[in-house]
Design a protein around this motif. Structure first.
Motif, PDB file in Angstrom:
ATOM      1  N   MET A  31       0.841  -1.197   0.000  1.00 26.38           N
ATOM      2  CA  MET A  31       0.000   0.000   0.000  1.00 26.38           C
ATOM      3  C   MET A  31       0.876   1.246   0.000  1.00 26.38           C
ATOM      4  O   MET A  31       0.591   2.215  -0.647  1.00 26.38           O
ATOM      5  N   TYR A  32       1.965   1.209   0.716  1.00 26.56           N
ATOM      6  CA  TYR A  32       2.869   2.342   0.649  1.00 26.56           C
ATOM      7  C   TYR A  32       4.251   1.875   1.045  1.00 26.56           C
ATOM      8  O   TYR A  32       4.414   0.862   1.697  1.00 26.56           O
ATOM      9  N   ALA A  39       4.302  -2.814  -0.491  1.00 21.18           N
ATOM     10  CA  ALA A  39       2.956  -2.230  -0.519  1.00 21.18           C
ATOM     11  C   ALA A  39       1.931  -3.241  -0.029  1.00 21.18           C
ATOM     12  O   ALA A  39       2.086  -4.443  -0.226  1.00 21.18           O
ATOM     13  N   LYS A  40       0.889  -2.721   0.593  1.00 21.47           N
ATOM     14  CA  LYS A  40      -0.207  -3.590   1.014  1.00 21.47           C
ATOM     15  C   LYS A  40      -1.286  -3.594  -0.070  1.00 21.47           C
ATOM     16  O   LYS A  40      -1.383  -2.672  -0.862  1.00 21.47           O
ATOM     17  N   TYR A  41      -2.100  -4.618  -0.060  1.00 22.12           N
ATOM     18  CA  TYR A  41      -3.342  -4.655  -0.845  1.00 22.12           C
ATOM     19  C   TYR A  41      -4.336  -5.450  -0.011  1.00 22.12           C
ATOM     20  O   TYR A  41      -3.954  -6.081   0.982  1.00 22.12           O
ATOM     21  N   ASP A  99      -8.209  -0.096  17.141  1.00 23.97           N
ATOM     22  CA  ASP A  99      -6.879  -0.529  16.688  1.00 23.97           C
ATOM     23  C   ASP A  99      -6.522   0.038  15.310  1.00 23.97           C
ATOM     24  O   ASP A  99      -5.630  -0.479  14.632  1.00 23.97           O
ATOM     25  N   SER A 100      -7.254   1.057  14.878  1.00 24.87           N
ATOM     26  CA  SER A 100      -7.041   1.620  13.536  1.00 24.87           C
ATOM     27  C   SER A 100      -6.278   2.941  13.651  1.00 24.87           C
ATOM     28  O   SER A 100      -6.860   3.977  13.980  1.00 24.87           O
ATOM     29  N   PRO A 101      -4.962   2.916  13.405  1.00 28.88           N
ATOM     30  CA  PRO A 101      -4.172   4.129  13.646  1.00 28.88           C
ATOM     31  C   PRO A 101      -4.509   5.281  12.698  1.00 28.88           C
ATOM     32  O   PRO A 101      -4.300   6.439  13.043  1.00 28.88           O
ATOM     33  N   ILE A 145     -11.374  12.107   4.388  1.00 26.72           N
ATOM     34  CA  ILE A 145     -10.922  11.074   3.441  1.00 26.72           C
ATOM     35  C   ILE A 145     -11.823   9.856   3.641  1.00 26.72           C
ATOM     36  O   ILE A 145     -12.381   9.310   2.693  1.00 26.72           O
ATOM     37  N   LYS A 146     -11.989   9.471   4.893  1.00 31.28           N
ATOM     38  CA  LYS A 146     -12.959   8.438   5.244  1.00 31.28           C
ATOM     39  C   LYS A 146     -14.182   9.144   5.827  1.00 31.28           C
ATOM     40  O   LYS A 146     -14.032  10.091   6.596  1.00 31.28           O
ATOM     41  N   ARG A 147     -15.367   8.698   5.479  1.00 30.41           N
ATOM     42  CA  ARG A 147     -16.590   9.324   5.994  1.00 30.41           C
ATOM     43  C   ARG A 147     -17.245   8.489   7.085  1.00 30.41           C
ATOM     44  O   ARG A 147     -18.064   8.992   7.851  1.00 30.41           O
ATOM     45  N   THR A 206     -16.367   5.034   9.876  1.00 30.83           N
ATOM     46  CA  THR A 206     -15.234   4.264  10.424  1.00 30.83           C
ATOM     47  C   THR A 206     -15.310   2.803   9.975  1.00 30.83           C
ATOM     48  O   THR A 206     -16.348   2.340   9.489  1.00 30.83           O
ATOM     49  N   ASN A 207     -14.226   2.073  10.218  1.00 34.14           N
ATOM     50  CA  ASN A 207     -14.165   0.655   9.850  1.00 34.14           C
ATOM     51  C   ASN A 207     -15.319  -0.120  10.511  1.00 34.14           C
ATOM     52  O   ASN A 207     -15.994  -0.922   9.863  1.00 34.14           O
ATOM     53  N   ASP A 208     -15.525   0.114  11.803  1.00 36.47           N
ATOM     54  CA  ASP A 208     -16.569  -0.642  12.513  1.00 36.47           C
ATOM     55  C   ASP A 208     -17.968  -0.240  12.046  1.00 36.47           C
ATOM     56  O   ASP A 208     -18.863  -1.095  11.950  1.00 36.47           O
TER      57      ASP A 208
HETATM   58  N1  FAQ Z   1      -6.206  -5.580   3.955  1.00 36.72           N
HETATM   59  O1  FAQ Z   1      -5.682   2.398  10.202  1.00 36.72           O
HETATM   60  P1  FAQ Z   1      -6.392   1.473   9.301  1.00 36.72           P
HETATM   61  C1  FAQ Z   1     -12.288  -4.440  -3.953  1.00 36.72           C
HETATM   62  C2  FAQ Z   1      -4.117  -1.953   6.897  1.00 36.72           C
HETATM   63  S1  FAQ Z   1     -11.181  -3.230  -3.505  1.00 36.72           S
HETATM   64  C3  FAQ Z   1      -4.909  -5.193   4.041  1.00 36.72           C
HETATM   65  O2  FAQ Z   1      -7.815   1.186   9.586  1.00 36.72           O
HETATM   66  P2  FAQ Z   1      -7.076   2.865   6.847  1.00 36.72           P
HETATM   67  C4  FAQ Z   1     -12.805  -4.438  -5.359  1.00 36.72           C
HETATM   68  C5  FAQ Z   1      -4.114  -0.464   6.614  1.00 36.72           C
HETATM   69  O3  FAQ Z   1      -3.699  -0.210   5.306  1.00 36.72           O
HETATM   70  C6  FAQ Z   1     -10.762  -3.643  -1.831  1.00 36.72           C
HETATM   71  N2  FAQ Z   1      -4.493  -4.191   4.842  1.00 36.72           N
HETATM   72  O4  FAQ Z   1      -6.168   1.932   7.783  1.00 36.72           O
HETATM   73  C7  FAQ Z   1     -12.792  -5.802  -5.884  1.00 36.72           C
HETATM   74  C8  FAQ Z   1      -3.151   0.040   7.648  1.00 36.72           C
HETATM   75  O5  FAQ Z   1      -1.827  -0.248   7.266  1.00 36.72           O
HETATM   76  P3  FAQ Z   1      -0.691   0.921   7.087  1.00 36.72           P
HETATM   77  C9  FAQ Z   1      -9.849  -2.600  -1.294  1.00 36.72           C
HETATM   78  C10 FAQ Z   1      -5.443  -3.560   5.566  1.00 36.72           C
HETATM   79  O6  FAQ Z   1      -6.353   3.076   5.578  1.00 36.72           O
HETATM   80  C11 FAQ Z   1     -13.807  -6.694  -5.572  1.00 36.72           C
HETATM   81  C12 FAQ Z   1      -3.426  -0.863   8.815  1.00 36.72           C
HETATM   82  O7  FAQ Z   1      -4.040  -2.031   8.294  1.00 36.72           O
HETATM   83  N3  FAQ Z   1     -10.602  -1.435  -0.936  1.00 36.72           N
HETATM   84  O8  FAQ Z   1     -12.560  -5.228  -3.146  1.00 36.72           O
HETATM   85  C13 FAQ Z   1      -6.799  -3.900   5.510  1.00 36.72           C
HETATM   86  O9  FAQ Z   1      -7.546   4.066   7.586  1.00 36.72           O
HETATM   87  C14 FAQ Z   1     -13.781  -7.996  -6.111  1.00 36.72           C
HETATM   88  C15 FAQ Z   1      -4.311  -0.180   9.819  1.00 36.72           C
HETATM   89  O10 FAQ Z   1      -5.625   0.056   9.279  1.00 36.72           O
HETATM   90  C16 FAQ Z   1      -9.973  -0.281  -0.590  1.00 36.72           C
HETATM   91  O11 FAQ Z   1      -8.771  -0.204  -0.607  1.00 36.72           O
HETATM   92  C17 FAQ Z   1      -7.167  -4.965   4.663  1.00 36.72           C
HETATM   93  N4  FAQ Z   1      -8.440  -5.397   4.560  1.00 36.72           N
HETATM   94  O12 FAQ Z   1      -8.373   1.960   6.581  1.00 36.72           O
HETATM   95  C18 FAQ Z   1     -11.770  -6.180  -6.747  1.00 36.72           C
HETATM   96  C19 FAQ Z   1     -10.884   0.871  -0.245  1.00 36.72           C
HETATM   97  N5  FAQ Z   1      -7.483  -3.096   6.349  1.00 36.72           N
HETATM   98  O13 FAQ Z   1      -0.933   1.489   5.718  1.00 36.72           O
HETATM   99  C20 FAQ Z   1     -11.756  -7.485  -7.278  1.00 36.72           C
HETATM  100  C21 FAQ Z   1     -10.118   2.099   0.161  1.00 36.72           C
HETATM  101  C22 FAQ Z   1      -6.584  -2.277   6.922  1.00 36.72           C
HETATM  102  O14 FAQ Z   1      -0.943   1.945   8.172  1.00 36.72           O
HETATM  103  C23 FAQ Z   1     -12.780  -8.377  -6.951  1.00 36.72           C
HETATM  104  N6  FAQ Z   1      -9.425   1.935   1.418  1.00 36.72           N
HETATM  105  N7  FAQ Z   1      -5.357  -2.568   6.465  1.00 36.72           N
HETATM  106  O15 FAQ Z   1       0.578   0.161   7.191  1.00 36.72           O
HETATM  107  C24 FAQ Z   1      -9.988   2.146   2.629  1.00 36.72           C
HETATM  108  O16 FAQ Z   1     -11.180   2.438   2.742  1.00 36.72           O
HETATM  109  C25 FAQ Z   1      -9.095   2.051   3.851  1.00 36.72           C
HETATM  110  O17 FAQ Z   1      -7.761   2.111   3.415  1.00 36.72           O
HETATM  111  C26 FAQ Z   1      -9.321   0.760   4.692  1.00 36.72           C
HETATM  112  C27 FAQ Z   1      -8.286   0.750   5.837  1.00 36.72           C
HETATM  113  C28 FAQ Z   1     -10.716   0.757   5.300  1.00 36.72           C
HETATM  114  C29 FAQ Z   1      -9.127  -0.508   3.857  1.00 36.72           C
END
Ligand code: FAQ
Length: 333
Positions: A1-2, A124-126, A224-226, A236-238, A240-242
């Protein structure tokens, strides 16, 4: 992811706020956020805002293109021509989503090569969800129903993200995700209504395997979401995760009932007081294991992406050579 190089912390932010001029700019920026304005690519923005967006958008882009792989696995084995055409269109859509999102991230000053390099070298994360295997055809329907369903729940609020290019990309992506969710649910309905006992059991087995990983897609619990607090403050987010996870559970339970499948959670029940469903504890150890690179398919997914990148080098070289030739010809004319 980064990458580490893109990583940010509160100390970076503080260091950036030393001059009075920058403080003024920052206050003006915060006022625009509070007023609900969109921030555009050429606008001044705090470095932490920029980096947070690059982190989230590039993770999202990587998720789309890695997300093509579990489903791509079934294109040659789709049961009918209709299902094959639908699946091909869906997988192509995911590739397109990746392209919109890489473009949106590029407006923030990072290059596509940089982002892909971070993906390919494992920094990077995904999304965790794409590290699970697709064992049967029913998995394809369940991915549409649950994985796209969770993606839509998470992504509709992103259409109101404070960063304009990301918000606009999300509008089109959400329309397409809606088709993805419906086609998955419809294919499961056909199997559950017209299928054999073995086909119905296959659907239930797929639901059992994908339910908990789908709930994990929303990220760690809020406590636990930093990143959540700052990302919510900046619009950016509207939600929360929960909050999003809860909305997803509440929307999905009646769909499961209509389908005739059981969601694999003995603690899942309606809470009349909260007017929401209670549900069981998520296995966060599993989540962090998968995020940390040790899920069932992490190695395979990354190797496939790297191979595709290497094998596509001649296409990129040819396209570049062609573009250079045209530019030279245009200059000469
Ligand atoms: N997987 O502080 P938070 C799809 C990481 S697209 C891996 O809560 P944040 C379409 C997070 O990066 C699916 N890592 O982070 C499709 C952070 O790590 P960092 C993707 C995860 O950013 C369908 C750490 O944990 N969608 O499905 C995950 O505020 C079918 C702490 O977390 C998006 O990317 C996870 N699940 O909230 C395609 C939507 N969750 O960077 C093909 C946009 C968390 O601090 C087939 N993204 N982490 O080291 C978002 O809405 C947000 O980035 C969240 C995470 C909600 C994913």
């Amino acid at each position: 992811m980064y990458t580490q190089a893109m990583s940010v912390g509160p100390q970076d932010q503080a260091a950036k706020l030393q001059t009075a001029e920058e403080q003024q700019r920052n206050e003006a920026f915060e006022a625009r956020i509070d007023a609900g304005d969109f921030i555009e690519a050429k606008d001044w923005m705090p470095e932490h805002y920029r980096k947070t967006l690059v982190r989230q958008i590039s993770q999202h882009a990587h998720s789309e293109i890695v997300g093509m792989l579990p489903e791509g696995n079934w294109i040659t084995r789709a049961p009918t021509l209709k299902r094959k055409a639908i699946l091909l269109a869906k997988v192509q859509d995911e590739g397109g989503h990746g392209l919109y999102l890489y473009s949106a991230a590029e407006t923030l000053g990072t290059s596509r090569d940089q982002m892909l390099d971070a993906l390919h070298n494992g920094k990077a994360k995904y999304s965790s969800i794409f590290n699970y295997p697709t064992l049967t055809w029913a998995d394809i329907g369940v991915i549409g129903w649950l994985v796209d369903g969770a993606a839509i729940m998470n992504q509709v609020p992103l259409c109101r993200c404070s960063y304009g290019p990301y918000a606009r990309a999300m509008i089109r992506i959400c329309r397409e995700e809606s088709f993805h969710q419906r086609q998955g649910y419809e294919s499961l309905l056909v199997m559950m209504r017209e299928g054999t006992a073995a086909q119905k059991a296959m659907v239930q087995d797929a639901v059992n395997r994908w339910w908990w990983p789908s709930l994990m897609m929303f990220g760690p619990a809020d406590k636990d979401s930093p990143n959540s607090e700052q990302s919510m403050r900046w619009g950016i987010k509207r939600l929360t995760n929960d909050e999003l996870r809860q909305k997803f559970v509440d929307a999905t339970v009646p769909q499961a009932e209509l389908l005739g499948v059981t969601l694999p959670d003995p603690d899942l029940k309606w809470n009349a007081q909260r007017e929401q469903h209670d549900f069981g504890a998520i296995d966060w150890d599993e989540f962090w294991r998968v995020v940390g690179g040790n899920g069932p398919c992490n190695t395979e997914r990354l190797a496939t992406r790297v191979k595709a990148w290497e094998e596509g080098a001649w296409v990129r070289d040819a396209a570049l050579a062609h573009a250079n030739k045209r530019a030279t010809a245009a200059q000469a004319a």
